[in-house]
Design an enzyme around this catalytic site. Structure first.
Site: not given
Ligand code: SF4
Length: 253
Positions: A9, A14, A40, A127
């Site tokens: 998630k 991570k 990102k 996600d």
């Protein structure tokens, strides 16, 4: 060559875990390529002295016909080869499609033949496990999948979804679930909760990573724990994780 995807998630740690895993594997003498598959695009920033790595999608947008490996592969700390797939134009493109485009470009440019990494680590947002974000576990990109989770409800929910996606692909011989990595948040009965999920999805907990202030200190120093604080107990946990990931992953040579 080992091809390993690290899912989890968003916000679960991570990328920090993957970067420290890359740094640990590199300190053990392996040639590692880390590919960020999160819009990102900050998966490899900690390996590159806090600087962003140019993304494959941006390079393609700027120079559709003339992208070279030098434009999109940056050698970071410890010699780790850093790549960021990049993200779509907000509100328009599909992030998953972007991941596929980036993988195709790396193959077209013979990145794996030229750099010859021993290990490729895909750092993937878990996600939404739509067809796009499931791409690293399809088509032979990754062979082994590890999921980073804490004992928090949403992290466990995402981990369960990723495991379900993997079991749906099982019959096609795609990647397999090789274990959970518990990134502790120090919540009550955290180890039990994550072990319980592991049992339900037919796997086990590979490593329990402590919640340590040294992780933030390394981020503030624009590096990894393994690189900046190699003698810390936390660095030893990442090295232990690296050893277990090696034990549990397939080397296709
Ligand atoms: S949810 Fe998946 S398929 Fe849909 S736009 Fe986002 S990345 Fe693409």
């Amino acid at each position: 060559m080992r091809k390993i995807a690290i899912y989890g998630k968003g916000g679960i740690g991570k990328s920090t875990t993957t970067s420290n895993l890359s740094a640990a594997l590199s300190s053990m003498g392996y040639r590692v390529m880390q590919i960020g598959c999160d819009p990102k695009s900050d998966s490899t920033t900690g390996l590159n002295g806090g600087r962003d790595v140019p993304t494959v999608l941006d390079a393609l947008r700027n120079n559709p016909e003339g992208v070279t490996l030098e434009d999109i592969v940056v050698q970071g700390a410890g010699g780790v080869l850093c790549v960021e797939a990049g993200g779509p134009t907000p509100g328009i493109g599909c992030a998953g499609r972007g991941i596929i485009t980036a993988f195709e470009k790396l193959e077209e440019l013979d990145a794996y033949e030229i750099y010859r990494p021993d290990i490729v680590l895909y750092d993937v947002l878990g996600d939404v496990v739509c067809g796009g974000f499931a791409m690293p576990i399809r088509g032979g990109y990754a062979r082994d999948v590890f999921i980073v989770t804490s004992g928090e409800k949403m992290a466990l929910f995402a981990a369960n979804n990723i495991a379900t996606a993997l079991s749906n692909f099982k019959s096609r011989g795609y990647a397999r679930l090789s274990g959970l990595i518990l990134n502790s948040r120090n919540i009550e009965k955290e180890v039990e909760m994550v072990e319980d999920l592991a049992g339900r999805i037919g796997t086990s907990v590979v490593e329990v990573l402590s919640r340590s202030p040294v992780v933030q200190r390394a981020e503030d120093g624009n590096g990894t724990v393994v690189g900046l604080f190699p003698d810390s107990p936390m660095a030893k946990e990442y090295v232990s994780l690296a050893e277990k990931v090696l034990e549990r992953s397939v080397d296709d040579a």
